[in-house]
Design an enzyme around this catalytic site. Structure first.
Site, PDB file in Angstrom:
ATOM      1  N   ASP A  79      64.749  25.030 -25.302  1.00  0.00           N
ATOM      2  CA  ASP A  79      63.475  24.483 -24.815  1.00  0.00           C
ATOM      3  C   ASP A  79      62.412  24.539 -25.891  1.00  0.00           C
ATOM      4  OD1 ASP A  79      61.850  23.202 -23.046  1.00  0.00           O
ATOM      5  OD2 ASP A  79      61.272  25.016 -21.957  1.00  0.00           O
ATOM      6  N   LYS A 106      52.884  38.168 -19.465  1.00  0.00           N
ATOM      7  CA  LYS A 106      53.428  37.065 -18.693  1.00  0.00           C
ATOM      8  C   LYS A 106      53.879  37.639 -17.346  1.00  0.00           C
ATOM      9  CE  LYS A 106      56.251  33.853 -20.724  1.00  0.00           C
ATOM     10  NZ  LYS A 106      57.565  33.391 -21.195  1.00  0.00           N
ATOM     11  N   LEU A 143      45.210  33.302 -19.847  1.00  0.00           N
ATOM     12  CA  LEU A 143      45.394  32.429 -21.004  1.00  0.00           C
ATOM     13  C   LEU A 143      45.957  31.082 -20.584  1.00  0.00           C
ATOM     14  CD1 LEU A 143      47.004  34.975 -23.469  1.00  0.00           C
ATOM     15  CD2 LEU A 143      44.703  34.030 -23.633  1.00  0.00           C
ATOM     16  N   GLY A 144      46.707  31.090 -19.511  1.00  0.00           N
ATOM     17  CA  GLY A 144      47.311  29.839 -19.097  1.00  0.00           C
ATOM     18  C   GLY A 144      48.270  30.073 -17.957  1.00  0.00           C
ATOM     19  N   GLY A 170      55.414  28.155 -16.179  1.00  0.00           N
ATOM     20  CA  GLY A 170      56.254  27.676 -15.090  1.00  0.00           C
ATOM     21  C   GLY A 170      56.508  28.747 -14.058  1.00  0.00           C
ATOM     22  N   GLY A 201      54.667  31.593 -13.710  1.00  0.00           N
ATOM     23  CA  GLY A 201      53.523  32.430 -13.399  1.00  0.00           C
ATOM     24  C   GLY A 201      52.465  32.396 -14.483  1.00  0.00           C
ATOM     25  N   PRO A 202      51.361  33.053 -14.254  1.00  0.00           N
ATOM     26  CA  PRO A 202      50.252  33.033 -15.199  1.00  0.00           C
ATOM     27  C   PRO A 202      50.480  33.968 -16.394  1.00  0.00           C
ATOM     28  CG  PRO A 202      49.705  34.349 -13.291  1.00  0.00           C
ATOM     29  CD  PRO A 202      51.074  33.815 -13.039  1.00  0.00           C
ATOM     30  N   VAL A 203      49.747  33.697 -17.455  1.00  0.00           N
ATOM     31  CA  VAL A 203      49.790  34.538 -18.649  1.00  0.00           C
ATOM     32  C   VAL A 203      48.380  35.067 -18.896  1.00  0.00           C
ATOM     33  CG1 VAL A 203      50.355  34.642 -21.099  1.00  0.00           C
ATOM     34  CG2 VAL A 203      51.622  33.100 -19.604  1.00  0.00           C
TER      35      VAL A 203
END
Ligand code: NAG
Ligand code: NAG
Ligand code: NAG
Ligand code: NAG
Ligand code: NAG
Ligand code: NAG
Length: 830
Positions: free
Chosen positions: A638, A541, A519-520, A523, A525-527
Site C-alpha cells: 500500500d 494511532k 493529526l488525522g 482507515g 481510527g484517528p491519529v
C-alpha cells in the site's frame, strides 16, 4: 595495330583487314556509337548511341561561333546539350577533332594539332575506344572489355550543368572528390558559371545550391525518403531517386521509371535548379519543379528566426526569442536574427517542439544513427552547446541530429513535415501552471500559514470546548488481557521486543486524545500527536473501538514493523493494549506526509527538486530494505504518497504496514483472494488477478515518483487531449521526447533536468505492464545514483483512467487529510 599484326598469321591478316573495313564504314557514315584510335571525330561528324537516344559532335552554343564537343538528345527537335567536353577550351574554327589516343585518353585538338582539352585516366589499355552509351555517358574502354563498369574514363564522372539519369552528385570518400553540376556562364558560353548544385555532407547529406562559396539554398537533410523541403512533389511517376551510402562514396542519383521518358536536372544561370520533363504533346520541355522556390524564404531570417512565406513580415523569431537588434529587425533587415529572451544555464534547460518546419542548416550538427528521440534528447542535454535535436529519418531507423551552432534557415509551412526540439531556459518552457518564482519570502509564507493555522485551531478548540466537553470515557478501564489475543502464539510474543505503553501515559501525552492533538483520521481510527513525559514527541494511532476490521491490520503492523529498523521506515516505539483500546505509538513526523505537500497548490512550492529527489531516494532505499535486506522480507502493498511521512529534515519514511505481507526467501509471488491497496497505485496483475510480489510495490513506487515530479495525482489526472491517467500521459510525452512537460512548474528554479528526466524514465520502467520487466528495488537504487544508460521502458500498465471497477471501498488505515487516496479492499469473486 602493328603489335596486333605481329600476333596473327597471314590468313588472319586478311580477316583483320575485313573486320577493320566493316568497323570503319559506320563511322564514316556517322551511325556508329564508337570512335577508335585510328580515326578521329572531325567537326561536322557525329556519333550516335546504339538506340539513338544521344548524339555527340561539335556544336556552337547560342550565338557563339566557338566550337565545342557536346552530347545532346538525338530525338528532340530543340537541341538540348546535356554535356560539354571542352567547356573552357573552345575550338575557334571548324578544324577541331576529337581523338582517342593510344594511352587511353581522349583529346580535342585544333587544326594546328594543339591539344585544347584532354580526358584523364589512371591506367592504360591496349586497344582503347570511346563509346557513346544510350544513357548519354561517353566512356573510354578497351575494345574487347564489355564489362559495364570497367571504364578507363567516363563523362558521367564530370557532370556539366545537367544531371542525367544514372549520374551522381555527391562525394567520393576515398579521393575526397566532390561531384556537382555547374551552371553555364551564359547561353553562348558553356564554361562554368557562378552556380553549383550538389550534396553537402555536414551532419547528414543534404542538397545545396551555392553561388561561388556562398550557400544560396539548402534542402533538409536526407530523411530516408527525400529531402524534406523539396518533397512538395506530387506522387512522382517519372523517376525514382535515392541517396546512396557506402564506404567509398555518398551520392544522390535518380533513375527513370520508364526509360522511354526523358527527364533531366539542370542548374540554370540565375541559380535555379530545375527538373525538366520532355512533353511530346507540346513538343517542348516543361519544368517539373525547381528549387529554390520563388517565395524568397531561404536564408533570410538570421539565427533563430523563422520564415513563413505567407505571413507578413515573413520573418519572425522563434517562440521565446526576440530580435537581436530591434530597429534593424523592424526595418526588415533580419540577417542578425534573434536571441533567447532568457539565457540558458545548461543544467536546467529543456526543449520545446516546433512542428511543420524546415530543419535548420546542418552545417554545425552531429548525426547519430539508431538513437531514439529520448536518447537523442539526453545526448543534447549533456552538451551545453547543443541547441536543438531532431529525429531526421523517416525511414531506415532513427537518426538523431544535434545542432551545435546557431539555428539558421528555419522555415515554416504546412508542407514541411519535420519536427525539431529547440533548447530553452527552463522558465521559458511553457510548463503549464503558475510560473511564479520561488521567492525569498518563503519563510514568511510559512510563518503566515503556521500562524493562521494556530489561531484558527485555537478558535476552533475554544468553540468546541464551549460546545461540548469531549473527554473520552472509559479510557481508564482496566486492561483485559488482549495482549495474548494479539500475540496469538507464544513464540511470536517472545519475538516482539516491543515496549508496552500504559493507557494513562498515552492519554496524558495526547491531552486525553483532544481534538487539538488529532493529526488525522486513518482507515481504522484517528491519529494523535502526543508528548511523552520525557518530552519525546510521538504519533499515536488508535484503533477505533467500533471497527473490527482494523484488528487484523493492527496485528499485522505490530508484527511487521516491530522487527524492522531503517532510517527510511517510520519507527514504531511501542504499543498500548488495554481493554478495548489498541494503539500504536510511533516516532513523530513533524512534516506530515508527502501528499500534504505535493498535491497542494501552495505547499508544493516548498518542496524543491533536491528535496524531492532526496524523498525519492529515501523511499527507494526503504523499499529495498523491506524487499531484500530486512529480517522478514516484506511486500508493503500500500505504498502511496499519504504513506510517506516526512521528518524534520524532509527525509522520507515509509509508514503504514497494515497491508504488508512477509514472504519467504525463495517465494517471489503470492496470490490473494483479498486485494487490498489503493487505486492509482495498484499494479495491474495485483488489482486484476490478485497476484502480488515485490514488483507490485515497484509499480506503486513508479507511480509515486511520477507524482512527485509532476505534483499531480495519478488517479484523478485529467487531460483534455486524451483519457489516459498520469501514467498514460507520461508515457505519451516520453515517447515524443517531451517528458519535461511533465515537470511541476514550481521546480523551475531548482530542477536538475537530467536528474528529473532520469527519474521519469525510471518511473516508467517501474510501471511497466509486465512485472518481470520492472526493475528490482536494488537496481532502482543503483539507477538513481548512477549515470549509466537506462533500458528502454515499455508501455505501462493501467494506461487508462477508469480501468478498475469502482467497488467496495473500505479500510484505509492512515490517510490524513486525504479523501481520494483511500485504501480499498477488493474481494475477489473467484
Ligand atoms: C587530370 O588529372 C590531373 C592530375 O590528377 C588533374 O589536375 C586534372 O584536372 C585532371 N583533368 C581532368 C580533365 O580531369
Ligand atoms: C513507357 O512510355 C511509353 C511512351 O510514353 C509507353 O508507350 C509505354 O507503354 C510505357 N511503358 C511502361 C512500362 O509504362
Ligand atoms: C532560371 O530559372 C528561373 C526559374 O524557372 C527563371 O525565372 C530564370 O529566367 C532562369 N534563368 C535563365 C538564365 O534562364
Ligand atoms: C542590415 O544592417 C546592417 C548593419 O547591421 C547593414 O550593414 C546592412 O546593409 C543592412 N542590410 C539591409 C538590406 O538593409
Ligand atoms: C540500426 O538498427 C537496425 C534495426 O534495429 C539495425 O538493423 C541496424 O544494423 C542498426 N544500425 C546501426 C548503424 O547500428
Ligand atoms: C559538444 O558539442 C561540441 C560541438 O560539436 C563538441 O565539440 C563537443 O565535443 C561536445 N561535447 C561533448 C561532451 O560531447
Amino acid at each position: 595495330m602493328s603489335s596486333m599484326a605481329a600476333l596473327i598469321d597471314r590468313k588472319g591478316f586478311f580477316l583483320s583487314i575485313i573486320l577493320y573495313l566493316l568497323l570503319s564504314i559506320p563511322i564514316v557514315s556517322g551511325w556508329s556509337d564508337t570512335i577508335v584510335s585510328t580515326i578521329p571525330l572531325k567537326d561536322g561528324e557525329t556519333i550516335v548511341s546504339s538506340s539513338g537516344f544521344f548524339e555527340m559532335g561539335f556544336f556552337s552554343p547560342g550565338n557563339s561561333k566557338n566550337r565545342y564537343i557536346g552530347i545532346w538528345y538525338k530525338n528532340i527537335p530543340t537541341r538540348t546539350v546535356a554535356w560539354v567536353a571542352n567547356r573552357e577550351a573552345p575550338v575557334t574554327d571548324k578544324s577541331g577533332m576529337l581523338k582517342v589516343m593510344n594511352s587511353g585518353v581522349i583529346t580535342i585538338v585544333n587544326g594546328k594539332n594543339t591539344i585544347l582539352w584532354s580526358s584523364n585516366t589512371s591506367r592504360t589499355t591496349q586497344n582503347p575506344i570511346a563509346q557513346l552509351l544510350d544513357s548519354g555517358n561517353l566512356v573510354v574502354r578497351d575494345k574487347s572489355d564489355e564489362r559495364p563498369d570497367n571504364f578507363l574514363w567516363q563523362s558521367f564522372d564530370y557532370p556539366g550543368d545537367t544531371l542525367l539519369p544514372g549520374m551522381k552528385i555527391g562525394k567520393d570518400l576515398l579521393t575526397g572528390k566532390e561531384n556537382y553540376i555547374t551552371s553555364w556562364k551564359s547561353d553562348d558560353d558553356p564554361s562554368p558559371g557562378d552556380f553549383t548544385f550538389g550534396c553537402d555532407l555536414h551532419g547528414y547529406p543534404h542538397q545545396i545550391i551555392k553561388k561561388g562559396q556562398i550557400v544560396q539554398y539548402r534542402s533538409e537533410p536526407w530523411n530516408g525518403i527525400d529531402f524534406g523541403g523539396i518533397s512538395v512533389l506530387p506522387q512522382n511517376a517519372i523517376y525514382t531517386f535515392d541517396m546512396v551510402f557506402n564506404e567509398k562514396e555518398v551520392f544522390y542519383s535518380y533513375k527513370l521509371i520508364n526509360s522511354s521518358m526523358i527527364s533531366r536536372l539542370t542548374m540554370n544561370q540565375s541559380g535555379v535548379a530545375q527538373r525538366w520533363v520532355w512533353a511530346d504533346q507540346v513538343n517542348d520541355w516543361i519544368v517539373y519543379f525547381s528549387v529554390p522556390t520563388p517565395d524568397g524564404c531561404d536564408l533570410v531570417c538570421g539565427a533563430y528566426g523563422s520564415c513563413n512565406a505567407i505571413s507578413f513580415p515573413k520573418c519572425g523569431c522563434l517562440d521565446k526569442f526576440v530580435p537581436k537588434y530591434q530597429n534593424e529587425w523592424n526595418g526588415a533587415n533580419w540577417s542578425k536574427g534573434c536571441v533567447r529572451s532568457k539565457p540558458l544555464d545548461c543544467k536546467t534547460d529543456g526543449f520545446v517542439k516546433h512542428a511543420n518546419v524546415k530543419l535548420p542548416d546542418p552545417r554545425y550538427s552531429l548525426f547519430y544513427r539508431n538513437l531514439t528521440l529520448v536518447q537523442c534528447q539526453k545526448l543534447c542535454l549533456k552538451n551545453c552547446s547543443c541547441m536543438a535535436y531532431a529525429n531526421i529519418l523517416k525511414k531506415g531507423g532513427n537518426g538523431c541530429m544535434l545542432w551545435t551552432g546557431d539555428l539558421v534557415d528555419i522555415q515554416e509551412a504546412p508542407s514541411f513535415t519535420s519536427e525539431i526540439y529547440v533548447r530553452l531556459a527552463f522558465s521559458d518552457l511553457g510548463v503549464s501552471g503558475s510560473r511564479k518564482k520561488k521567492s525569498k519570502m518563503i519563510p514568511l509564507i510559512i510563518a503566515l500559514v503556521v500562524g493562521m493555522t494556530i489561531s484558527l485551531g485555537l478558535m476552533f478548540v475554544l468553540w468546541r470546548k464551549w460546545k461540548t466537553d469531549s473527554v473520552p470515557k472509559g479510557e481508564d478501564e482496566q486492561a483485559g488481557n488482549d495482549t495474548d489475543q494479539l500475540y496469538a502464539n507464544e513464540s511470536q510474543k517472545e519475538d516482539l521486543e516491543l515496549p508496552l505503553f500504559n493507557l494513562s501515559e498515552i492519554a496524558k501525552a495526547t491531552h486525553n486524545f483532544s481534538f487539538n492533538n488529532k493529526l488525522g483520521e486513518g482507515g481504522y481510527g484517528p491519529v494523535y500527536k502526543g508528548v511523552l513525559q520525557d518530552g519525546k514527541e510521538v504519533a499515536v494511532k488508535r484503533l477505533s473501538k467500533t471497527s473490527n476490521q482494523g484488528l487484523d491490520e493492527f496485528k499485522n503492523e505490530v508484527i511487521c514493523i516491530s522487527k524492522l529498523q531503517h532510517r527510511n521506515l517510520v519507527r514504531l516505539l511501542g504499543c498500548c493494549i488495554q481493554g478495548n483500546e489498541k494503539m500504536l505509538i510511533y516516532e513523530y513526523m513533524p512534516n506530515k506526509s508527502l501528499d500534504y505537500f505535493i498535491f497542494d497548490e501552495s505547499r508544493r512550492k516548498l518542496l524543491d527538486w533536491p528535496e524531492r529527489f532526496n524523498i525519492i531516494n529515501g523511499v527507494a532505499r526503504g523499499l529495498q530494505y523491506l524487499h531484500e535486506d530486512s529480517r522478514l522480507r516484506i511486500i508493503h502493498r500500500d505504498l502511496k504518497a499519504s504513506n510517506i511521512l516526512l521528518d524534520f529534515d524532509m527525509n522520507s519514511k515509509i509508514s503504514d504496514f497494515g497491508m504488508a505481507r512477509s514472504f519467504a526467501g525463495n517465494e517471489t509471488q503470492a496470490n490473494t483472494m483479498k486485494v487490498v491497496g489503493t487505486y492509482g497505485y495498484m499494479s495491474p496483475e495485483y488489482a486484476v488477478d490478485g497476484l502480488f510480489s515485490v514488483k507490485s510495490d515497484v509499480f506503486s513506487f513508479g507511480v509515486l515518483v511520477l507524482e512527485i515530479v509532476t505534483g499531480k495525482k495519478n488517479r484523478g489526472f485529467i487531460h483534455h487531449d486524451h483519457h489516459h491517467n498520469l501514467l498514460g500521459h507520461a508515457w505519451i510525452l516520453y515517447q515524443e521526447g517531451r517528458s519535461m512537460e511533465l515537470i511541476d512548474a514550481n521546480l523551475s528554479d531548482s530542477c536538475h533536468l537530467y536528474e528529473v528526466l532520469r527519474s521519469i524514465e525510471l518511473a516508467l520502467l517501474c510501471v511497466q505492464r509486465n512485472p518481470e520487466d520492472r526493475p528490482s528495488m536494488s537496481s532502482v537504487v543503483v539507477m538513481l545514483s548512477s549515470e549509466g544508460e537506462l533500458p528502454q521502458p515499455k508501455q505501462p500498465g493501467f494506461f487508462y483512467t477508469e480501468h478498475v471497477p469502482k467497488d467496495d471501498v473500505s479500510s484505509s488505515i492512515h490517510a490524513p487529510n486525504s479523501t481520494t487516496a483511500m485504501t480499498i479492499t477488493l474481494v475477489d469473486g473467484r
